[in-house]
Design a protein around this motif. Structure first.
Motif, mmCIF file in Angstrom:
data_model
loop_
_atom_site.group_PDB
_atom_site.id
_atom_site.type_symbol
_atom_site.label_atom_id
_atom_site.label_comp_id
_atom_site.label_asym_id
_atom_site.label_seq_id
_atom_site.Cartn_x
_atom_site.Cartn_y
_atom_site.Cartn_z
ATOM 1 N N ALA A 138 69.993 89.248 40.693
ATOM 2 C CA ALA A 138 69.703 89.936 39.431
ATOM 3 C C ALA A 138 68.839 89.061 38.538
ATOM 4 O O ALA A 138 67.895 89.539 37.909
ATOM 5 C CB ALA A 138 71.000 90.296 38.727
ATOM 6 N N LEU A 139 69.136 87.783 38.489
ATOM 7 C CA LEU A 139 68.301 86.864 37.693
ATOM 8 C C LEU A 139 66.867 86.892 38.187
ATOM 9 O O LEU A 139 65.932 86.917 37.394
ATOM 10 C CB LEU A 139 68.834 85.437 37.815
ATOM 11 C CG LEU A 139 69.979 85.040 36.911
ATOM 12 C CD1 LEU A 139 70.387 83.608 37.207
ATOM 13 C CD2 LEU A 139 69.580 85.163 35.457
ATOM 14 N N VAL A 154 72.018 80.835 46.619
ATOM 15 C CA VAL A 154 72.636 79.847 45.725
ATOM 16 C C VAL A 154 73.604 80.507 44.757
ATOM 17 O O VAL A 154 74.705 80.007 44.527
ATOM 18 C CB VAL A 154 71.542 79.080 44.940
ATOM 19 C CG1 VAL A 154 72.173 78.116 43.974
ATOM 20 C CG2 VAL A 154 70.636 78.358 45.902
ATOM 21 N N LEU A 155 73.201 81.630 44.167
ATOM 22 C CA LEU A 155 74.003 82.225 43.097
ATOM 23 C C LEU A 155 74.501 83.632 43.422
ATOM 24 O O LEU A 155 75.002 84.324 42.539
ATOM 25 C CB LEU A 155 73.183 82.274 41.804
ATOM 26 C CG LEU A 155 72.895 80.924 41.143
ATOM 27 C CD1 LEU A 155 71.873 81.077 40.056
ATOM 28 C CD2 LEU A 155 74.168 80.331 40.587
ATOM 29 N N GLY A 156 74.342 84.073 44.640
ATOM 30 C CA GLY A 156 74.856 85.388 44.997
ATOM 31 C C GLY A 156 74.121 86.506 44.291
ATOM 32 O O GLY A 156 72.944 86.391 43.951
ATOM 33 N N LEU A 157 74.850 87.600 44.045
ATOM 34 C CA LEU A 157 74.227 88.752 43.394
ATOM 35 C C LEU A 157 73.691 88.395 42.019
ATOM 36 O O LEU A 157 72.683 88.925 41.575
ATOM 37 C CB LEU A 157 75.249 89.878 43.254
ATOM 38 C CG LEU A 157 75.450 90.753 44.467
ATOM 39 C CD1 LEU A 157 76.496 91.806 44.165
ATOM 40 C CD2 LEU A 157 74.150 91.413 44.849
ATOM 41 N N TYR A 158 74.394 87.476 41.355
ATOM 42 C CA TYR A 158 73.932 87.027 40.055
ATOM 43 C C TYR A 158 72.519 86.455 40.172
ATOM 44 O O TYR A 158 71.636 86.762 39.369
ATOM 45 C CB TYR A 158 74.912 85.971 39.543
ATOM 46 C CG TYR A 158 74.508 85.285 38.265
ATOM 47 C CD1 TYR A 158 74.401 85.998 37.084
ATOM 48 C CD2 TYR A 158 74.264 83.916 38.238
ATOM 49 C CE1 TYR A 158 74.052 85.365 35.910
ATOM 50 C CE2 TYR A 158 73.916 83.272 37.066
ATOM 51 C CZ TYR A 158 73.808 84.008 35.908
ATOM 52 O OH TYR A 158 73.456 83.381 34.758
#
Lengths: 363, 525
Positions: free
Chosen positions: B451-452, B444-448
């Protein structure tokens, strides 16, 4: 109430370093170049020096009122009404800083990493996590910071070292040719940048060895100033003054130029995901300060009740500016407000440390 | 020093007052027989002592729990045959018979005089033999425990290349003896108690007096006291669930081991061990997460090798949790990170695969978990067949049918291998679980998102405590002096300040354990 006296000076050191090198480092080179040109590093050093003096007073006054945050002891000194206004002024500043940090980070993510993902989603997920750790308390925030800070600092050094071959020292010339007035303006704006250290006023009662804090905080400031100066010099030496001034995110551009052999390139996505932890730490500490500040201001018993409200507020606030330009405008307000805060706070602190005898006689 | 908490007996029948032993043996026998009606394994053996004016006596034991040879040779034979030759006993007053039997006749080493029927019953239920004598209001409990038990073997779940091949068994006494054999010290304390209304399971708490932080022992006793009312304790897992700090967390907060050498090492570090009769697993409290990534072998083999192996394990943990999520994030969101040639090769392989990377990874990971669970349930040789069928044949077929890209197979295989590097099975479970939410976040949010996800995991781990000790210790409240046993495995002679080594002089307990976690917050107001 949160248990006081559970944070070690080392944790405070990491928290302060993270706050000072935090989010703003991404815009700072651009901002400084616009104000003071190549001489930004001087501005930073001067600002750091003034902040060190301020830090000295912060430590002194906080130790006069052991176990009390600024919001709690301000009314004792200034009288109930004025003291509360002063407290509110600071707490609003913390809230505002948290919101701006969030938004800067989101903006950067959007431009570099997730162009098609709505800002609201990006921020909501982050804010949920921040709310979670804030609920867990300052001790957890401190541990989180302590766990990741060494990695982050290593990352920062690597970013600079990785670009060494692109740097050219000639771009740093001429030295100190900026008009003094511009320099002064620069110093003031960098002062508001380092002014984040006033969170220490809120964190003081939670530290278990307050006597060590003067040294700790000064070392943290020194560290942070060195890092920011290094980043400023690195950016300008790589891109030159004009180019840096035109870039939205000079530090990201710095990262973009790096690659690891043939294996990976365009590392900014990777960098930003790690940078997330800095943003996270910053926002957590600031929101903790804001929330506990509001709690003490409103004289509530349990700060956890306020978390949801403040977090909602943060979300709304951080989504407020329409675009990057509006945000940078807001950032300017931040500088002005920050300047006022950093001017008023030392003044207040000095007055107190000179005339007030401290907790025992007054309370 | 350690304050001893009195061990409560919670025999189901002693609610009001313990029943006294009647001087009439028949009455006692009637009573016990009526309580144990329909219990075919309880043996009552009645016999006579002496020949001039013989006294009636009875042995009660549980068939199968006793050492028959001991009962025959040292109780029955002594009392019936040899007793006659020792001294004329006819002149003895009746109340002294038990004294005489106790002191002069019985040739069993372990014996205990009890004064009420409940102690008699709990005595023979735990494998001893009860001796009742007519005319006496006392009884003897004779130590004749001896039941069939599994031999000492190397534990399958904690295999080492170098190190002892012993593992604990299901018998508490054998287990404590293995510990005692390794620590010939009066400082090793073994406190025992019974838990479980019906099972009356023997539970032993082991610690090194003088090394352990007495607060921990107190806390353990307190938590064990709280569970006195439960019906049954079948395994250490039951106790673990009652006494752990965060029951809803996916992370195990108490480590268990089957290896005596590991257990002794932890004892000497100042930890408390809980042993349960009937289980080869022993609980180690308090536990920090990093323990799960350490194997006893690390301390036996060479420094450099152990250090490298530790890092390999860190890598294993990281890839077990993150690798598929990273792959999804990079191929879906951040293709620019991959150099062009590699990107082309990945794209070429994915040509014709009808699913997005997330679906591909998700199905592969689910089938991996299926395979794993299936092979655990199957007996040994068939299990490995399943591995071959699953991994080789199905994997190959899936790639050839263009259902998954070959890179994905590599990634999934790497995650599986990564999770196998964790020495503790219990600790690899949460890592396996976290893979799935991370994959969703990555999609859904890629690497971000990845990391989250990691931040969320860390927030959770940081908030955990094991008996008051922070779970991520010594990383999250950073203790630099202890990092030499985490990031590297420094030489043993350098680890004298690490908590597992006592300071050379016999100082008061506090200095041994350099951690003050339990007292944490003592400075607060």
């Amino acid at each position: 109430m949160i248990k006081r006296g559970t944070i070690s000076p080392r944790q405070i050191f990491f928290i302060l370093t993270m706050l000072l090198t935090g989010i703003y480092i991404l815009i700072l080179p651009r901002h400084l170049v616009l104000v003071a040109g190549v001489d930004g590093w001087f501005v930073l050093l001067a600002g750091g020096l003034v902040s060190a003096i301020m830090l000295f007073f912060i430590n002194r006054v906080s130790r006069k009122f052991p176990g009390k945050t600024v919001v709690e002891f301000a009314p004792l000194v200034l009288g109930s009404f004025l003291g509360r206004i002063f407290g509110a002024f600071l707490v609003i500043y913390y809230t505002f800083l948290a919101a701006v940090s969030l938004r800067i980070f989101a903006e950067m993510l959007k431009s570099a990493l997730l162009p098609d993902t709505p800002r609201g989603l990006v921020l909501t997920v982050l804010i949920v996590l921040v709310a979670w750790i804030v609920q867990n308390g300052l001790e957890d925030i401190a541990r989180f910071t302590e766990l990741l800070s060494p990695l982050i600092l290593l990352l920062l050094v690597l970013v600079l070292l990785g670009n060494l071959n692109h740097m050219d020292l000639i771009r740093l010339r001429p030295v100190l040719q900026t008009p003094p007035l511009d320099l002064l303006e620069g110093v003031i704006s960098s002062l508001s940048y380092f002014g984040v250290i006033i969170v220490l006023l809120m964190l003081y009662p939670y530290v278990n060895a307050p006597k060590k804090l003067t040294t700790t905080s000064l070392v943290a400031l020194f560290f942070a100033v060195s890092i920011t100066v290094a980043f400023f010099l690195g950016t300008v030496a790589t891109f030159g003054v004009y180019e840096t001034g035109r870039m939205a995110w000079p530090v990201i551009e710095l990262v973009k130029m790096e690659r690891i052999g043939e294996l990976l390139e365009r590392l900014e996505a990777f960098f930003l995901s790690l940078w997330l932890s800095i943003a996270f730490i910053n926002v957590s500490v600031l929101s903790f300060c804001a929330i506990s500040g509001w709690t003490q201001l409103l004289k509530l018993k349990n700060y956890r009740k306020l978390t949801l409200i403040i977090m909602g507020l943060l979300l709304v606030l951080s989504l407020w500016p329409k675009d990057l330009l509006a945000l940078l405008g807001l950032y300017k307000i931040n500088f002005i407000y920050g300047f006022v805060v950093t001017l008023v706070v030392p003044l207040f602190i000095m007055v107190v440390s000179l005339f007030h005898k401290g907790e025992k006689t007054n309370a | 020093m350690v304050k001893k908490i009195p061990i409560k007996k919670n025999n189901p029948t002693d609610e009001n007052k313990a029943k006294p032993i009647s001087t009439d043996i028949n009455k006692n026998l009637e009573e016990i027989k009526s309580i144990f009606s329909n219990c075919s394994d309880i043996v009552f053996r009645e016999f006579l002592i002496g020949y001039k004016s013989p006294v009636k006596a009875a042995l009660i034991y549980v068939d199968g729990l006793i050492d028959k040879a001991a009962v025959h040779d040292h109780i029955l034979k002594s009392l019936t045959l040899e007793a006659r030759s020792s001294a004329p006993n006819a002149e003895l007053p009746e109340e002294d018979i038990i004294k005489w039997v106790n002191e002069a006749t019985i040739t069993v080493a372990e014996k205990k005089q009890v004064e009420n029927l409940d102690d008699v019953m709990s005595g023979f239920l735990s494998g001893d033999t009860a001796l009742l004598i007519d005319g006496s209001d006392k009884a003897l409990i004779l130590g004749t425990k001896g039941w069939a038990s599994r031999g000492i073997a190397e534990p399958d779940s904690e295999v080492v290349v170098r190190g002892p091949r012993e593992g604990f068994t299901e018998t508490l006494r054998i287990n404590t003896s293995m510990v005692r054999r390794r620590i010939h010290s009066d400082k090793l304390k073994i406190e025992s108690r019974k838990i479980g209304k019906y099972t009356q399971t023997d539970v032993a708490v082991l610690y090194m007096d003088g090394i352990v932080n007495p607060q921990i022992v107190k806390e353990v006793q307190k938590r064990l006291d709280r569970i006195n009312e439960v019906d049954s304790i079948l395994e250490t897992g039951c106790i673990e669930q009652y006494i752990e700090d965060h029951p809803y967390s996916p992370f195990p907060q108490i480590q268990y081991t089957e290896r005596p050498d590991k257990l002794v090492a932890y004892l000497l570090e100042g930890r408390v061990i809980i042993m349960v009769d009937g289980s080869p697993n022993c609980l180690i409290v308090p536990t920090v997460f990093i323990q799960f990534l350490q194997s006893p072998e690390d301390y036996y083999s060479r420094i450099l090798m152990s250090t490298v192996l530790r890092w390999i394990r860190f890598l294993g943990v990281f890839s077990a949790v993150t690798l598929p999520a990273l792959y999804i994030a990079v191929t879906t969101f951040h293709q620019e990170m991959i150099p062009t040639r590699l990107a082309l090769s990945i794209a070429g392989a994915r040509e014709g695969v009808p699913f997005p990377a997330f679906v591909e990874a998700f199905t592969m990971e689910v089938s991996l978990e299926l395979l794993r669970e299936a092979s655990v349930r199957l007996p040994g040789p068939i299990g490995s067949t399943l591995g071959i069928v699953g991994a080789l044949i199905v994997g190959q077929a899936a790639v050839e049918a263009k259902l998954v890209a070959p890179q994905m197979v590599i990634v999934v295989a790497m995650t599986a291998i990564g999770s196998f590097t964790v020495p503790s099975f219990a600790a690899s479970i949460p890592l396996r679980l976290f893979r799935f939410p991370l994959m969703i976040l990555g999609a859904v949010l890629g690497l971000y998102g990845v990391a989250l996800g990691w931040i969320a995991i860390l927030i959770h781990m940081i908030s955990l405590k094991s008996f008051g000790y922070p779970y991520l210790e010594p990383l999250a409240p950073l203790r630099v002096s202890e990092l030499k046993d985490v990031l590297i495995r420094s030489p043993r002679w350098q680890m004298t300040t690490a908590p597992q080594f006592r300071s050379p002089s016999e100082k008061p307990p506090k200095t041994y354990l350099r951690r003050s976690y339990i007292n944490k917050g003592g400075g607060g107001k």
